[in-house]
Design an enzyme around this catalytic site. Structure first.
Site, short mmCIF file in Angstrom:
data_model
loop_
_atom_site.label_atom_id
_atom_site.label_comp_id
_atom_site.label_asym_id
_atom_site.label_seq_id
_atom_site.Cartn_x
_atom_site.Cartn_y
_atom_site.Cartn_z
N ASP A 46 0.87 -1.17 0.00
CA ASP A 46 0.00 0.00 0.00
C ASP A 46 0.92 1.23 0.00
O ASP A 46 1.81 1.34 0.84
CB ASP A 46 -0.86 -0.05 1.27
CG ASP A 46 -1.89 1.06 1.32
OD1 ASP A 46 -1.51 2.23 1.13
OD2 ASP A 46 -3.06 0.76 1.56
N HIS A 98 4.34 13.33 -16.95
CA HIS A 98 5.00 14.59 -17.28
C HIS A 98 5.12 15.45 -16.04
O HIS A 98 4.21 15.51 -15.21
CB HIS A 98 4.34 15.32 -18.46
CG HIS A 98 3.08 16.06 -18.18
ND1 HIS A 98 3.04 17.35 -17.74
CD2 HIS A 98 1.78 15.70 -18.34
CE1 HIS A 98 1.77 17.76 -17.64
NE2 HIS A 98 0.99 16.77 -17.99
N ASP A 101 -2.28 18.50 -12.59
CA ASP A 101 -1.72 18.33 -13.95
C ASP A 101 -0.31 18.91 -14.01
O ASP A 101 -0.14 20.07 -14.28
CB ASP A 101 -2.63 19.02 -14.96
CG ASP A 101 -2.14 18.88 -16.39
OD1 ASP A 101 -1.27 18.03 -16.65
OD2 ASP A 101 -2.61 19.65 -17.25
N GLU A 127 5.73 18.40 -21.87
CA GLU A 127 4.51 17.72 -22.39
C GLU A 127 3.50 18.75 -22.85
O GLU A 127 2.82 18.56 -23.86
CB GLU A 127 3.88 16.83 -21.29
CG GLU A 127 2.67 16.02 -21.77
CD GLU A 127 1.32 16.71 -21.65
OE1 GLU A 127 0.32 16.15 -22.15
OE2 GLU A 127 1.25 17.81 -21.07
N GLU A 128 3.43 19.84 -22.08
CA GLU A 128 2.40 20.85 -22.37
C GLU A 128 2.64 21.58 -23.70
O GLU A 128 1.79 22.31 -24.17
CB GLU A 128 2.29 21.85 -21.21
CG GLU A 128 1.89 21.23 -19.86
CD GLU A 128 0.44 20.73 -19.80
OE1 GLU A 128 -0.26 20.79 -20.82
OE2 GLU A 128 0.03 20.28 -18.71
N HIS A 179 -5.38 23.45 -16.09
CA HIS A 179 -4.59 24.47 -16.79
C HIS A 179 -4.83 25.89 -16.27
O HIS A 179 -4.65 26.86 -17.00
CB HIS A 179 -4.83 24.42 -18.31
CG HIS A 179 -4.14 23.26 -18.95
ND1 HIS A 179 -4.14 23.04 -20.32
CD2 HIS A 179 -3.41 22.26 -18.42
CE1 HIS A 179 -3.43 21.94 -20.59
NE2 HIS A 179 -2.99 21.44 -19.45
N ASP A 223 -5.00 8.39 -3.80
CA ASP A 223 -4.65 7.17 -3.06
C ASP A 223 -4.94 5.92 -3.89
O ASP A 223 -4.07 5.07 -4.10
CB ASP A 223 -5.46 7.17 -1.75
CG ASP A 223 -4.99 6.12 -0.76
OD1 ASP A 223 -3.99 5.43 -1.03
OD2 ASP A 223 -5.64 5.99 0.30
N ASP A 262 -2.07 3.37 -5.54
CA ASP A 262 -2.02 1.94 -5.18
C ASP A 262 -2.22 1.07 -6.42
O ASP A 262 -1.61 -0.01 -6.54
CB ASP A 262 -3.08 1.63 -4.12
CG ASP A 262 -2.73 2.25 -2.76
OD1 ASP A 262 -1.55 2.55 -2.52
OD2 ASP A 262 -3.66 2.42 -1.94
N1 TRP Z 1 -1.89 16.79 -20.04
C1 TRP Z 1 -3.11 16.53 -20.76
C2 TRP Z 1 -3.48 17.79 -21.48
O1 TRP Z 1 -3.11 18.85 -21.06
C3 TRP Z 1 -4.19 16.14 -19.81
C4 TRP Z 1 -5.24 15.36 -20.43
C5 TRP Z 1 -6.39 15.81 -20.96
C6 TRP Z 1 -5.21 13.97 -20.59
N2 TRP Z 1 -7.11 14.75 -21.43
C7 TRP Z 1 -6.41 13.62 -21.21
C8 TRP Z 1 -4.30 12.99 -20.24
C9 TRP Z 1 -6.70 12.30 -21.47
C10 TRP Z 1 -4.59 11.67 -20.51
C11 TRP Z 1 -5.79 11.32 -21.12
O2 TRP Z 1 -4.16 17.73 -22.50
ZN ZN Z 2 -1.92 19.48 -19.16
CA CA Z 3 -2.45 3.93 -0.47
#
Ligand code: TRP
Ligand code: ZN
Ligand code: CA
Length: 315
Positions: free
Chosen positions: A42, A124, A136, A170-171, A285, A300, A304
């Site tokens: 856990d 990310h 996020d 990633e963004e 965002h 949580d 897990d």
């Molecule tokens: N980082 C993704 C984004 O800004 C977050 C996100 C939106 C996402 N929809 C998703 C991540 C679906 C995984 C699956 O767009």
């Molecule tokens: Zn995002």
């Molecule tokens: Ca846990």
């Protein structure tokens, strides 16, 4: 000497074999020596929350964000990497350039296991410029960090090799993860699977499981089923996070997601106790994606579930 549960089980099985050898069928003997994966521990959600508090402090001290090319991003990298190094991971800081700024991926390998069958888990680490990015994607970043630290604490000896990754930029269109795949080239053939965790503590959570690969999807769905938690098939995620470049490169992908923008159907609204049109994460965002923007139960459960998946998939 203390023995691991696995060794103890193996010894008991061996004793039983000797005693009743004449009666044993070949099938039973095979079963007795088969690897039984140990149960994953856990993961304490308090530890995941403590990491999120640290990421929040980093944003607070660096203009309110942890975005690519900004000081809050590098400070986030240093925090995560420091913990991994102290826990015995072999870490690499992979640099790339994007938009005139240096970006970083962290790669962390747990020594051991068959490297021709590497299981990867990634999240990310960058936020948008507008806020601290705690759901996020501090949530996925802290979640896999605490699973990695549990791997170390438990001294996991996986059959398959295990690698964790924290992606930069990633963004800006999965720049860091795409860079990693570009450098890996045909090395993708050694990847058993890639699991992605982006937004796993949304305030009004849904439990979305990526449906790209049935084997990987099943590991998550089975775990949630044992907890009586209803899951939803992740369909809107296609192409929206770091699993996309892996999928495009032919790597089996899976992952979890607790929702970003809107609950679309009355069915979903009923399931998650909201209304159609309501956000899973109203601070998605936005500047209010702070350490208060987290559902502790979702964080949580998802953390897990990640631990269970990695224990199962690397065994
Ligand atoms: N980082 C993704 C984004 O800004 C977050 C996100 C939106 C996402 N929809 C998703 C991540 C679906 C995984 C699956 O767009
Ligand atoms: Zn995002
Ligand atoms: Ca846990």
């Amino acid at each position: 000497m203390t023995r691991s549960p696995r060794t103890r089980r193996a010894l008991l099985a061996a004793g039983a074999c000797t005693a009743v050898a004449a009666l044993l069928s070949t099938a039973t003997a095979t079963q007795a020596t088969a690897r039984t994966p140990l149960a994953a521990p856990d993961i304490p959600v308090s530890a995941v929350k403590a990491d999120l508090a640290q990421l929040q402090s980093i944003a607070d001290a660096n203009g309110g964000n942890r975005a690519h090319g900004k000081p809050g991003y590098k400070a986030s990298v240093d925090y995560i990497k420091g913990k991994l190094d102290a826990a015995g991971f072999t870490t690499e800081l992979q640099e790339f350039n994007y938009g005139g700024a240096k970006g970083y991926n962290i790669l962390a390998d747990w020594p051991g296991g068959n490297e021709d069958q590497t299981v990867m888990a990634g999240a990310h680490l960058d936020s948008v410029g507008r806020g601290p990015g705690i759901n996020d994607n501090g949530s996925g970043s802290a979640g896999i960090l605490e699973v990695a630290l549990a791997v170390s604490r438990e001294g996991l000896k996986p059959a398959k090799h295990l690698r964790f990754a924290w992606w930069g930029a990633e963004e800006y269109g999965m720049v860091g993860s795409q860079h990693y795949l570009d450098t890996l080239g045909t090395g993708t053939s050694k990847l058993d699977s890639y699991l992605n965790f982006d937004m796993i503590g949304s305030p009004n959570p849904g439990y979305f499981v990526y449906d790209d690969d049935t084997r990987l999807e099943k590991v998550f769905k089975d775990w949630f089923a044992t907890k009586n938690i209803p899951t939803e098939i992740e369909t809107e995620g296609d192409g929206r996070s770091d699993h996309a470049p892996f999928k495009d490169a032919g790597v089996p992908v899976g992952g979890l997601f607790s929702g970003a923008d809107y609950i679309k159907t009355p069915d979903q609204a009923q399931k998650w106790g909201g209304t159609a049109g309501q956000a899973f994460d109203a601070c998605y965002h936005a500047a209010c994606d702070t350490s208060r923007n987290i559902d502790d139960t979702a964080l949580d459960n998802n953390t897990d579930a990640i631990a269970n998946a990695l224990w199962q998939l690397t065994s």
